[in-house]
Design a protein around this motif. Structure first.
Motif: not given
Ligand code: PMT
Length: 400
Positions: A10-13, A19-22, A84-87, A113-122
């Protein structure tokens, strides 16, 4: 490692979108099937075409698109994801999820979703330090959402401090730790110790140390997730029992000694992450010791060294110790490996920021018999737990 895994990004603004592209490219190279959801503001930073090209899949963005596929998109994406990774994760998405708002495709998928969700705050340092954002982070952590970072340093806005996107290798380690189990420890029985011990002085006071139990609980949880049968012997902590782990609570070093010795003959692997008190008060007063005009001297006796005793009794077991050092880490560690007859020692310099007691991360050197030393980078304790378990498996396949 990632082959066959469905990872949704999940790509937010935020400026860290590039870096999420890499990260997309790295995940794809690792064998994962990567799907990307972009918010509108994310697309203002980097074109969806970049992510489409890197992931090899179409990029999802709108909740109500003209029907292109028969399946309901947010339900389908939520259901097929292993992770699900929000990055990057902006203050906005953190606030929305913490507040139960699902008003676009990404927030709806997170909700469904019921899967783990990982937030990568920036985000900007002042935004990150804003009490509202801090409250939302606490809410999300308490609800079981996972986090990587943020890191500290120079931010794109020119400010210095926390708010940088975590380094990509830190995010990758966390992703690997959160993906469904490999089951490679099935059939093995592992005893883990964690937390501090408390040595009573009187009915209201005790000697203890700063161990939170996080390192040992991460090891027990990771081992159970990988299919091991796990017994966790823990001193007092405030932590939740990891899923699938058999729990034994103790208070003193003597109690930990007895529990560990009872289980030892039945287990294949012991990992001693607990910070055991080396000394205990000689006398335990039955009454609260009253304040007088004089100083108080508490005479102490040595506690049994549980790990050294395991080293003496060791038969088929693999024995892993920890060492909490404040100086001469490698010399002290080599000595402990020899004196306690260990197969592996995880040595941490507890004076380093981000290492040792209470932190969510650790910085360790793996020390083996024969003086071999493998330094590891700063790692989240869950990721480190998996790394240690990988090493233990290697040792066992080499016959140790
Ligand atoms: O719990 P956290 O807040 O996550 O912090 C993690 C940690 C710092 C506690 C962990 O990473 C760690 O270093 N654990 C070992 C702490 C310690 O007691 O180190 P030590 O060098 O004093 O002991 C060496 C080894 O002998 C340890 O495996 C210890 O469990 C064991 N020991 C020590 C004394 C004793 N009487 N009996 C023992 O078995």
């Amino acid at each position: 490692m990632l082959a066959g895994k469905n990872i949704t990004l999940g790509i937010t603004g935020g400026i860290a979108v590039y870096k999420a592209a890499q990260l997309t490219s790295n995940l794809k190279a690792g064998g994962a099937d990567v799907r990307v959801i972009m918010t509108r503001s994310a697309s203002a930073f980097v074109s969806p075409l970049t992510f489409q090209t890197l992931s090899g899949n179409r990029v999802y963005s709108e909740l109500f698109e003209p029907v292109m596929e028969w399946k309901v998109q947010h339900i389908e994406l939520a259901a097929i994801s292993d992770l699900l990774v929000v990055v990057p994760a902006t203050a906005n998405i953190l606030g929305k999820v913490a507040g139960g708002i699902a008003d676009d495709l990404l927030s709806t998928v997170i909700m469904a979703t019921t899967c783990p969700v990982l937030f990568c705050p920036a985000m900007n340092v002042h935004m990150y330090q804003n009490p509202v954002v801090q409250r939302n982070l606490t809410v999300l952590k308490d609800l079981g959402y996972h986090f990587a970072g943020p890191g500290k340093g120079r931010l794109a806005c020119g400010a210095e401090g926390p708010g940088r996107l975590a380094e990509l290798d830190v995010i990758m380690e966390k992703i690997q730790a959160l993906l469904p189990s490999k089951g490679d420890l099935r059939g093995l029985s592992i005893l883990v110790t964690a937390g501090p011990t408390r040595e009573p002085i009187d009915p209201v006071r005790y000697l203890t140390n700063r161990s939170s139990g996080k390192m040992g609980y991460a090891l027990a949880g990771a081992a159970a997730k990988r299919g091991a049968s796990v017994i966790l012997i823990s001193g007092p902590t405030n932590l939740q029992v990891p899923h699938g782990v058999e729990m034994r609570y103790v208070e003193t070093a003597a109690e930990m000694f007895n529990e560990v010795m009872e289980y030892f003959p039945r287990v294949d692997i012991v990992i001693k992450a607990a910070a055991v008190a080396d000394y205990k008060p000689r006398e335990v007063s039955g009454q609260k010791i009253k304040k007088t005009g004089a100083n108080l001297v508490i005479e102490c006796d040595k506690n049994p060294d549980i790990l050294a005793e395991l080293g003496r009794r060791k038969a088929h077991q693999t024995l892993v110790g920890f060492a909490a050092e404040t100086s001469n880490l490698e010399d002290n560690a080599h000595q402990k490996v020899r004196n306690k007859n260990l197969d592996l020692l995880v040595a941490n310099d507890v004076t380093l920021p981000g290492a040792g007691f209470e932190a969510d991360t650790n910085i360790v050197k793996l020390v083996y018999p024969g003086q071999y030393v493998l330094p590891l980078p700063i790692m989240d304790k869950t990721a480190l737990a998996h790394r240690i378990l990988d090493e233990v498996l290697k040792l066992r396949s080499n016959g140790q």
